[in-house]
Motif scaffolding. Structure first.
Motif, PDB file in Angstrom:
ATOM      1  N   HIS A 133       0.844  -1.199   0.000  1.00 44.66           N
ATOM      2  CA  HIS A 133       0.000   0.000   0.000  1.00 44.66           C
ATOM      3  C   HIS A 133       0.880   1.251   0.000  1.00 44.66           C
ATOM      4  CE1 HIS A 133      -3.528  -2.350   0.662  1.00 44.66           C
ATOM      5  NE2 HIS A 133      -3.398  -2.508   1.964  1.00 44.66           N
ATOM      6  N   GLU A 134       1.915   1.211   0.821  1.00 42.78           N
ATOM      7  CA  GLU A 134       2.775   2.384   1.002  1.00 42.78           C
ATOM      8  C   GLU A 134       3.451   2.814  -0.299  1.00 42.78           C
ATOM      9  OE1 GLU A 134       2.440   0.332   5.009  1.00 42.78           O
ATOM     10  OE2 GLU A 134       2.611  -0.305   2.922  1.00 42.78           O
ATOM     11  N   LEU A 135       3.773   1.861  -1.151  1.00 41.34           N
ATOM     12  CA  LEU A 135       4.418   2.193  -2.418  1.00 41.34           C
ATOM     13  C   LEU A 135       3.422   2.829  -3.390  1.00 41.34           C
ATOM     14  CD1 LEU A 135       6.996   2.081  -4.085  1.00 41.34           C
ATOM     15  CD2 LEU A 135       6.317  -0.203  -4.853  1.00 41.34           C
ATOM     16  N   ILE A 136       2.220   2.264  -3.473  1.00 42.02           N
ATOM     17  CA  ILE A 136       1.175   2.855  -4.327  1.00 42.02           C
ATOM     18  C   ILE A 136       0.855   4.261  -3.836  1.00 42.02           C
ATOM     19  CG2 ILE A 136      -1.191   2.631  -5.156  1.00 42.02           C
ATOM     20  CD1 ILE A 136       0.586   0.421  -6.208  1.00 42.02           C
ATOM     21  N   ALA A 137       0.799   4.423  -2.521  1.00 41.44           N
ATOM     22  CA  ALA A 137       0.501   5.738  -1.945  1.00 41.44           C
ATOM     23  C   ALA A 137       1.584   6.748  -2.285  1.00 41.44           C
ATOM     24  CB  ALA A 137       0.338   5.618  -0.430  1.00 41.44           C
ATOM     25  N   ALA A 138       2.836   6.318  -2.288  1.00 42.84           N
ATOM     26  CA  ALA A 138       3.930   7.230  -2.620  1.00 42.84           C
ATOM     27  C   ALA A 138       3.771   7.766  -4.040  1.00 42.84           C
ATOM     28  CB  ALA A 138       5.272   6.526  -2.449  1.00 42.84           C
ATOM     29  N   LEU A 139       3.367   6.887  -4.962  1.00 41.53           N
ATOM     30  CA  LEU A 139       3.138   7.310  -6.342  1.00 41.53           C
ATOM     31  C   LEU A 139       1.999   8.319  -6.409  1.00 41.53           C
ATOM     32  CD1 LEU A 139       3.335   7.139  -9.438  1.00 41.53           C
ATOM     33  CD2 LEU A 139       1.879   5.094  -9.307  1.00 41.53           C
ATOM     34  N   LEU A 140       0.905   8.024  -5.746  1.00 37.55           N
ATOM     35  CA  LEU A 140      -0.264   8.905  -5.814  1.00 37.55           C
ATOM     36  C   LEU A 140      -0.023  10.218  -5.080  1.00 37.55           C
ATOM     37  CD1 LEU A 140      -3.084   6.243  -5.406  1.00 37.55           C
ATOM     38  CD2 LEU A 140      -2.453   7.508  -7.474  1.00 37.55           C
ATOM     39  N   ARG A 141       0.760  10.206  -4.031  1.00 36.98           N
ATOM     40  CA  ARG A 141       1.110  11.452  -3.349  1.00 36.98           C
ATOM     41  C   ARG A 141       1.904  12.375  -4.275  1.00 36.98           C
ATOM     42  NH1 ARG A 141       0.848  11.515   2.412  1.00 36.98           N
ATOM     43  NH2 ARG A 141       0.172   9.515   3.252  1.00 36.98           N
ATOM     44  N   THR A 142       2.699  11.776  -5.123  1.00 37.04           N
ATOM     45  CA  THR A 142       3.487  12.586  -6.062  1.00 37.04           C
ATOM     46  C   THR A 142       2.601  13.215  -7.121  1.00 37.04           C
ATOM     47  OG1 THR A 142       5.467  11.225  -5.721  1.00 37.04           O
ATOM     48  CG2 THR A 142       5.348  12.528  -7.751  1.00 37.04           C
ATOM     49  N   VAL A 143       1.766  12.426  -7.762  1.00 37.70           N
ATOM     50  CA  VAL A 143       0.986  12.957  -8.896  1.00 37.70           C
ATOM     51  C   VAL A 143      -0.198  13.798  -8.433  1.00 37.70           C
ATOM     52  CG1 VAL A 143       1.674  11.040 -10.372  1.00 37.70           C
ATOM     53  CG2 VAL A 143      -0.485  10.892  -9.106  1.00 37.70           C
ATOM     54  N   GLU A 144      -0.616  13.694  -7.168  1.00 32.42           N
ATOM     55  CA  GLU A 144      -1.766  14.483  -6.736  1.00 32.42           C
ATOM     56  C   GLU A 144      -1.438  15.984  -6.717  1.00 32.42           C
ATOM     57  OE1 GLU A 144      -2.929  13.319  -2.800  1.00 32.42           O
ATOM     58  OE2 GLU A 144      -1.360  14.489  -1.826  1.00 32.42           O
ATOM     59  N   LYS A 145      -0.168  16.331  -6.758  1.00 30.46           N
ATOM     60  CA  LYS A 145       0.223  17.744  -6.760  1.00 30.46           C
ATOM     61  C   LYS A 145       0.183  18.342  -8.161  1.00 30.46           C
ATOM     62  CE  LYS A 145       3.711  16.315  -3.439  1.00 30.46           C
ATOM     63  NZ  LYS A 145       5.184  16.136  -3.278  1.00 30.46           N
ATOM     64  N   TRP A 146       0.085  17.487  -9.165  1.00 30.78           N
ATOM     65  CA  TRP A 146       0.164  17.966 -10.542  1.00 30.78           C
ATOM     66  C   TRP A 146      -1.219  18.391 -11.055  1.00 30.78           C
ATOM     67  CZ3 TRP A 146       3.354  13.299 -12.873  1.00 30.78           C
ATOM     68  CH2 TRP A 146       4.588  13.235 -12.214  1.00 30.78           C
TER      69      TRP A 146
END
Length: 258
Positions: A133-146
């Motif tokens: 979960h933590e890895l998927i979340a890291a990806l989504l945390r990055t793109v949510e700023k775009w």
């Protein structure tokens, strides 16, 4: 009480493995390059300090990996560890589901590490888990700023909580070597589009998602879900439960924005 060395013991998975083993009463060592981060200072890349960390241990949990560099140093690190592991009764290597079927560079490096463990003759268990979960979340945390978030929406995942995997690792580590353990996956298989919708529902970001086409064999294998193990939905925490609980992400160190 078993004397156990954990490599990668300061990482997202390793920290929880260390905690579980210590709670069970075991004598746990943690190898780290940084003084004060673990119990023993050593560098798997150079081999410095590894012999001292291994000396007298019965079990090794090898959870160290450098995914930021596509695991380029992982094989050398694993081989350096194995040179000093001849006398241990059990080495457990944490790997990833589907690495023998997906031509992804990081996965190829992990597969080479698995083979090195097998070829070493050290009694071992290889446990493959699905994406955390933590890895998927890291990806989504990055793109949510775009302004626009490009995502491979048709990729399939079976995300699992690092805590669930840590529980299984701790159980296997103190048992007998199995060679290859059954794969360990989360409780549900979801597309990236479904994962992102859950994330949006809780965090209201990213505002717009566009499909990112990934051509070639890597894309086709992830779309086919070759990184999943539907027959082993062993984890208990769902993706929705994880997102709602929203812990600090160990891959980013950041919490939910206010």
């Amino acid at each position: 009480m078993t004397k156990i060395l954990v490599t990668g013991g300061t990482g997202a998975l390793g920290r929880q493995v260390v905690d579980r083993l210590r709670e069970a009463g075991h004598d746990v060592r943690v190898l780290s390059r940084r003084p004060g981060a673990g119990t023993h200072v050593g560098d798997l890349r150079t081999g410095v300090g590894v012999a001292e960390a291994v000396a007298g241990t019965e079990v090794i949990v090898h959870a160290a990996s450098d995914f930021r560099r596509a695991g380029g140093a992982d094989l050398e690190q694993t081989e350096n560890l194995l040179r000093h592991a001849r006398e241990v009764r059990h080495l457990l290597y944490v790997s990833i589901v589907g690495i023998d079927r997906i031509p992804f560079r990081y996965y190829r490096n992990k597969l080479a590490c698995e083979q090195a463990v097998v070829d070493s003759g050290v009694p071992h268990t290889i446990l493959r888990a699905t994406q955390f979960h933590e890895l998927i979340a890291a990806l989504l945390r990055t793109v949510e700023k775009w302004p626009v978030a490009p995502l491979p929406t048709t990729f399939r995942f079976q995300p699992v909580a690092a805590a669930d995997v840590a529980r299984r690792v701790a159980e296997l580590a103190v048992g007998e070597p199995l060679g290859r353990a059954p794969d360990f996956g989360g409780p549900e298989v979801l597309t990236m589009a479904q994962l992102a919708r859950v994330w949006q529902g809780v965090r209201h970001r990213p505002r717009r998602i566009v499909p990112l086409p990934v051509p070639g064999r890597v894309g086709s294998t992830f779309r086919a879900g070759l990184n999943t193990c539907p027959d082993h939905p062993d984890g208990t925490q769902t993706w929705s439960q994880f997102v709602v609980s929203n812990p600090a992400n160990p891959y980013t160190g950041r919490k939910k924005p206010s």
